[in-house]
Design a protein around this motif. Structure first.
Motif, PDB file in Angstrom:
ATOM      1  N   PHE A 172       6.296 -10.568   7.779  1.00  0.00           N
ATOM      2  CA  PHE A 172       5.509 -10.546   9.005  1.00  0.00           C
ATOM      3  C   PHE A 172       4.297  -9.630   8.885  1.00  0.00           C
ATOM      4  O   PHE A 172       3.278  -9.878   9.518  1.00  0.00           O
ATOM      5  CB  PHE A 172       6.365 -10.075  10.184  1.00  0.00           C
ATOM      6  N   VAL A 173       4.433  -8.553   8.121  1.00  0.00           N
ATOM      7  CA  VAL A 173       3.330  -7.618   7.932  1.00  0.00           C
ATOM      8  C   VAL A 173       3.070  -7.401   6.447  1.00  0.00           C
ATOM      9  O   VAL A 173       3.911  -7.709   5.601  1.00  0.00           O
ATOM     10  CB  VAL A 173       3.579  -6.243   8.624  1.00  0.00           C
ATOM     11  N   GLN A 174       1.908  -6.890   6.168  1.00  0.00           N
ATOM     12  CA  GLN A 174       1.514  -6.521   4.814  1.00  0.00           C
ATOM     13  C   GLN A 174       0.967  -5.101   4.873  1.00  0.00           C
ATOM     14  O   GLN A 174       0.563  -4.636   5.945  1.00  0.00           O
ATOM     15  CB  GLN A 174       0.453  -7.490   4.292  1.00  0.00           C
ATOM     16  N   CYS A 175       0.982  -4.425   3.747  1.00  0.00           N
ATOM     17  CA  CYS A 175       0.447  -3.063   3.743  1.00  0.00           C
ATOM     18  C   CYS A 175      -0.364  -2.830   2.483  1.00  0.00           C
ATOM     19  O   CYS A 175      -0.237  -3.549   1.494  1.00  0.00           O
ATOM     20  CB  CYS A 175       1.566  -2.036   3.870  1.00  0.00           C
ATOM     21  N   GLU A 176      -1.206  -1.825   2.573  1.00  0.00           N
ATOM     22  CA  GLU A 176      -1.990  -1.401   1.416  1.00  0.00           C
ATOM     23  C   GLU A 176      -2.192   0.104   1.513  1.00  0.00           C
ATOM     24  O   GLU A 176      -2.173   0.682   2.602  1.00  0.00           O
ATOM     25  CB  GLU A 176      -3.336  -2.129   1.365  1.00  0.00           C
ATOM     26  N   TRP A 177      -2.371   0.721   0.379  1.00  0.00           N
ATOM     27  CA  TRP A 177      -2.598   2.161   0.336  1.00  0.00           C
ATOM     28  C   TRP A 177      -4.050   2.465   0.655  1.00  0.00           C
ATOM     29  O   TRP A 177      -4.962   1.806   0.143  1.00  0.00           O
ATOM     30  CB  TRP A 177      -2.263   2.721  -1.044  1.00  0.00           C
ATOM     31  N   ARG A 178      -4.239   3.416   1.523  1.00  0.00           N
ATOM     32  CA  ARG A 178      -5.569   3.984   1.788  1.00  0.00           C
ATOM     33  C   ARG A 178      -5.414   5.481   1.622  1.00  0.00           C
ATOM     34  O   ARG A 178      -4.858   6.155   2.491  1.00  0.00           O
ATOM     35  CB  ARG A 178      -6.058   3.652   3.195  1.00  0.00           C
ATOM     36  N   GLY A 179      -5.860   5.952   0.487  1.00  0.00           N
ATOM     37  CA  GLY A 179      -5.643   7.364   0.172  1.00  0.00           C
ATOM     38  C   GLY A 179      -4.161   7.598  -0.060  1.00  0.00           C
ATOM     39  O   GLY A 179      -3.525   6.899  -0.840  1.00  0.00           O
ATOM     40  N   LYS A 180      -3.603   8.559   0.658  1.00  0.00           N
ATOM     41  CA  LYS A 180      -2.187   8.901   0.506  1.00  0.00           C
ATOM     42  C   LYS A 180      -1.289   8.167   1.499  1.00  0.00           C
ATOM     43  O   LYS A 180      -0.077   8.365   1.516  1.00  0.00           O
ATOM     44  CB  LYS A 180      -1.996  10.404   0.695  1.00  0.00           C
ATOM     45  N   ASN A 181      -1.859   7.343   2.342  1.00  0.00           N
ATOM     46  CA  ASN A 181      -1.094   6.672   3.392  1.00  0.00           C
ATOM     47  C   ASN A 181      -1.210   5.155   3.292  1.00  0.00           C
ATOM     48  O   ASN A 181      -2.203   4.627   2.786  1.00  0.00           O
ATOM     49  CB  ASN A 181      -1.573   7.119   4.773  1.00  0.00           C
ATOM     50  N   LYS A 182      -0.200   4.495   3.826  1.00  0.00           N
ATOM     51  CA  LYS A 182      -0.222   3.031   3.890  1.00  0.00           C
ATOM     52  C   LYS A 182      -0.762   2.613   5.243  1.00  0.00           C
ATOM     53  O   LYS A 182      -0.441   3.209   6.269  1.00  0.00           O
ATOM     54  CB  LYS A 182       1.189   2.458   3.750  1.00  0.00           C
TER      55      LYS A 182
END
Length: 125
Positions: free
Chosen positions: A58-68
């Motif tokens: 249902f969701v996707q994620c990606e890293w931005r710096g140290k956080n998703k």
């Protein structure tokens, strides 16, 4: 189509926390702490439910710096829109369905258990 897959799809959305997260992510991508703040729930609860949504696709994620950062899977948007169209059209029928009303009420079964049906426990010496 497999009944179990339909059931799991709707069960994932039927959880109030996951539903709120999905609705929030429809607006724009969010970090976990933003979701927790916006929905006023613990970050651990958000993370737990995001894990389910991620596993279910249902969701996707990606890293931005140290956080998703989490975003709604774009394939889900037209599905949710279709469901909402159906809900708008059939809202009064859903609200007045006596079968659903009866199923929503908790059932309590009361009965006696025979002592013979209880497991035998060994006493420690």
């Amino acid at each position: 189509m497999n009944f179990r897959l339909y059931r799991e799809f709707f069960r994932a959305l039927a959880n109030q926390t996951r539903f709120a997260i999905v609705q929030l992510l429809r607006e724009k991508p969010h970090y976990v702490n933003e979701i927790a703040e916006e929905l006023r729930i613990d970050q651990s609860r958000v993370s737990h439910n995001l894990a389910c949504l991620l596993n279910c696709g249902f969701v996707q994620c990606e890293w931005r710096g140290k956080n998703k950062v989490y975003r709604l899977n774009s394939d889900l948007v037209p599905i949710l829109s279709g469901i909402e169209k159906h809900l708008a059209h059939f809202a009064s029928a859903l609200d007045s369905c006596e079968v659903l009303e009866r199923e929503a009420k908790p059932m309590v079964l009361v009965g006696k258990i025979s002592p013979a049906a209880l497991p035998k426990t060994r006493r420690r010496k």
